[in-house]
Design an enzyme around this catalytic site. Structure first.
Site, PDB file in Angstrom:
ATOM      1  CE  LYS A   1      22.676  35.642 -50.764  1.00 18.66           C
ATOM      2  NZ  LYS A   1      22.161  34.515 -49.954  1.00 18.66           N
TER       3      LYS A   1
ATOM      4  CD  GLU B   1      28.627  43.179 -50.132  1.00 21.85           C
ATOM      5  OE1 GLU B   1      27.663  42.432 -49.917  1.00 21.85           O
ATOM      6  OE2 GLU B   1      28.582  44.135 -50.929  1.00 21.85           O
TER       7      GLU B   1
ATOM      8  CB  SER C   1      15.441  31.334 -49.882  1.00 25.74           C
ATOM      9  OG  SER C   1      16.025  30.736 -48.737  1.00 25.74           O
TER      10      SER C   1
HETATM   11  C1  LIG Z   1      21.627  34.636 -48.698  1.00 25.34           C
HETATM   12  C2  LIG Z   1      20.492  33.731 -48.465  1.00 25.34           C
HETATM   13  C3  LIG Z   1      19.387  34.108 -47.675  1.00 25.34           C
HETATM   14  C4  LIG Z   1      19.318  35.413 -46.920  1.00 25.34           C
HETATM   15  O1  LIG Z   1      19.340  36.558 -47.703  1.00 25.34           O
HETATM   16  P1  LIG Z   1      18.031  37.441 -47.914  1.00 25.34           P
HETATM   17  O2  LIG Z   1      18.541  38.667 -48.562  1.00 25.34           O
HETATM   18  O3  LIG Z   1      17.420  37.680 -46.571  1.00 25.34           O
HETATM   19  O4  LIG Z   1      17.116  36.664 -48.776  1.00 25.34           O
HETATM   20  C5  LIG Z   1      18.326  33.236 -47.548  1.00 25.34           C
HETATM   21  N1  LIG Z   1      18.331  32.027 -48.147  1.00 25.34           N
HETATM   22  C6  LIG Z   1      19.381  31.616 -48.906  1.00 25.34           C
HETATM   23  C7  LIG Z   1      19.329  30.267 -49.522  1.00 25.34           C
HETATM   24  C8  LIG Z   1      20.487  32.453 -49.100  1.00 25.34           C
HETATM   25  O5  LIG Z   1      21.526  32.022 -49.828  1.00 25.34           O
END
Ligand SMILES: *Cc1c(COP(=O)(O)O)cnc(C)c1O
Length: 405
Positions: free
Chosen positions: A97, A119, A385
């Site tokens: 993010k 938000e 992610s």
């Molecule tokens: C917020 C988040 C997501 C989901 O958001 P996307 O916009 O679909 O990437 C996925 N993995 C993590 C670790 C997150 O914090």
């Protein structure tokens, strides 16, 4: 030209912000000047080599990019595949993010904004925004549903430590949807001085495009790291999909590589009924949400339905319009895995590789494991992610730690 050919040629979104039939701009008249200004400012900034060099320098020294590509020998043995992990869990603040939050905060600064609003639902985007705003020196106001403020107390403290003002929203459902409405109201009241920092590849044009451009850094890195370390491109790239920002960041640089399959993994929750999952591509239908035409989870009357996932970051009833097009054209495939499958995959990754992935990311691992069972011997790139330390509270209730009652 077909929509997929246009996407591969780099011509989407088109002049109206469309990805085929998806995307666009469904907004009140009062927001049009602000959105037009944002689109012009973003296009200018991204085409400015000097501004990009400044962003890259911050991504390197403050975010910690490039993040590593890690080979996973034990998962490879267990699954009968060759598994590689793109480590966004090692980025500053613990997830992908920050790539988007930093890019938009620097853009806000360049466009002369005096304050940034955001938000947040689970608080992860709020924390990334607060950190990025502190770094660029702009005040940050985060709208958050009162219910979420209660549920996500540690992230609220983190945001406050980073200098943000957290505004609990007590209208509507008092969660993410109400927080988005409140942020939009704020933006309308001061469209020139305020910059709205949106957290995923959703919303009205230009956000899905802007967020994709800012997150594609992770896919570009992964592509060249695969060529360098594995000596080839992956047979498949796998990512979890909430709003779809980490997945589009991973997928986009591979869209023109016809031999690289793309697999998005959604949250199957604990069932296939309405309200039991948040698998938008798998079970949704076309509609308009938050200023954008895409796939949504809705009932027969077109009412958007509350979704469920064990991972708060995937718990959103919409999905980015570029994913809707990738699904429609068959360029990417989307599957859902359940809460339990994600929990199993999380524990397997911990035990075998010494990496605790976020619950969101664990959906990608679970999806990759299913894929490997059907495609033995293939090379699999997984977008990790984020890191799972933030999920310990949930894990304590969901996993048997063998500590008795
Ligand atoms: C917020 C988040 C997501 C989901 O958001 P996307 O916009 O679909 O990437 C996925 N993995 C993590 C670790 C997150 O914090």
């Amino acid at each position: 030209m077909t929509a997929l050919a246009a996407l591969i040629a780099g011509e989407l979104p088109d002049g109206r912000g469309r990805f085929g039939q998806f995307g666009g701009r469904f907004i009140p008249e009062t927001l049009v000047p602000a959105i037009n200004r944002l689109e012009a400012g973003a296009k200018e900034a991204l085409a400015d080599a000097e501004w990009r060099a400044g962003l890259d320098a911050e991504l390197a020294s403050w975010v910690g990019r490039p993040t590593p590509l890690t080979h996973a020998p034990s998962l490879s043995r267990a699954w009968g595949a060759d598994v590689w992990l793109k480590r966004e869990d090692l980025a500053h603040t613990g997830a992908h993010k920050i790539n988007n939050a930093l890019g938009q905060a620097l853009l806000a600064k360049r466009m002369g904004a005096t304050r940034i609003i955001a938000e947040t639902g689970a608080g992860q985007h709020g924390v990334a925004s607060a950190a990025a705003c502190a770094r660029v020196g702009l005040p940050c106001i985060v709208y958050m549903g009162a219910v979420d403020v209660e549920r996500q107390a540690p992230n609220v403290r983190r945001m406050k430590l980073l200098g943000a003002t957290v505004v609990p929203v007590t209208t509507g459902d008092q969660t993410l949807r109400a927080a988005i409405d409140e942020a939009l109201r704020d933006w309308v009241s001061d469209p020139m001085g305020t910059f709205y920092l949106l957290g995923s590849a959703v919303g009205p044009h230009p956000y899905p495009w802007l967020v994709r451009e800012l997150q594609s850094v992770l896919g570009r890195e992964a592509r060249s790291q695969m060529l360098r370390d594995a000596g080839k491109l992956p047979d498949v790239a796998v990512a979890c999909v909430g709003g779809g920002s980490n997945a589009i960041g991973l997928f986009h640089p591979f869209v023109g590589d016809a031999d690289v399959k793309l697999l998005g993994v959604e949250a199957g929750g604990h069932g296939t009924g309405l309200g039991e999952h948040s698998a938008t591509v798998a079970y949704g239908s076309p509609g308009v949400l938050h200023g954008c035409k895409s796939l949504l989870i809705q009932d027969d009357d077109g009412q958007v339905i509350e979704t469920h996932s064990i991972s708060a970051g995937l718990d959103y009833p919409g999905v980015g319009p570029e994913h809707a097009l990738l699904a429609e054209t068959g360029r990417a495939e989307y599957i859902a895995v359940t809460d339990d499958e994600a929990l199993d995959a999380l524990q397997e990754c911990c035990r075998l590789e010494g990496i605790l992935p976020a619950l969101e990311s664990s959906h990608a691992f679970a999806g990759a494991r299913k894929y490997a069972a059907e495609h033995p011997g293939e090379t699999i790139l997984i977008g990790c992610s984020g890191r799972g330390d933030k999920d310990l509270g949930i894990l304590m209730n969901a996993i048997d730690f063998g500590e008795g009652a």
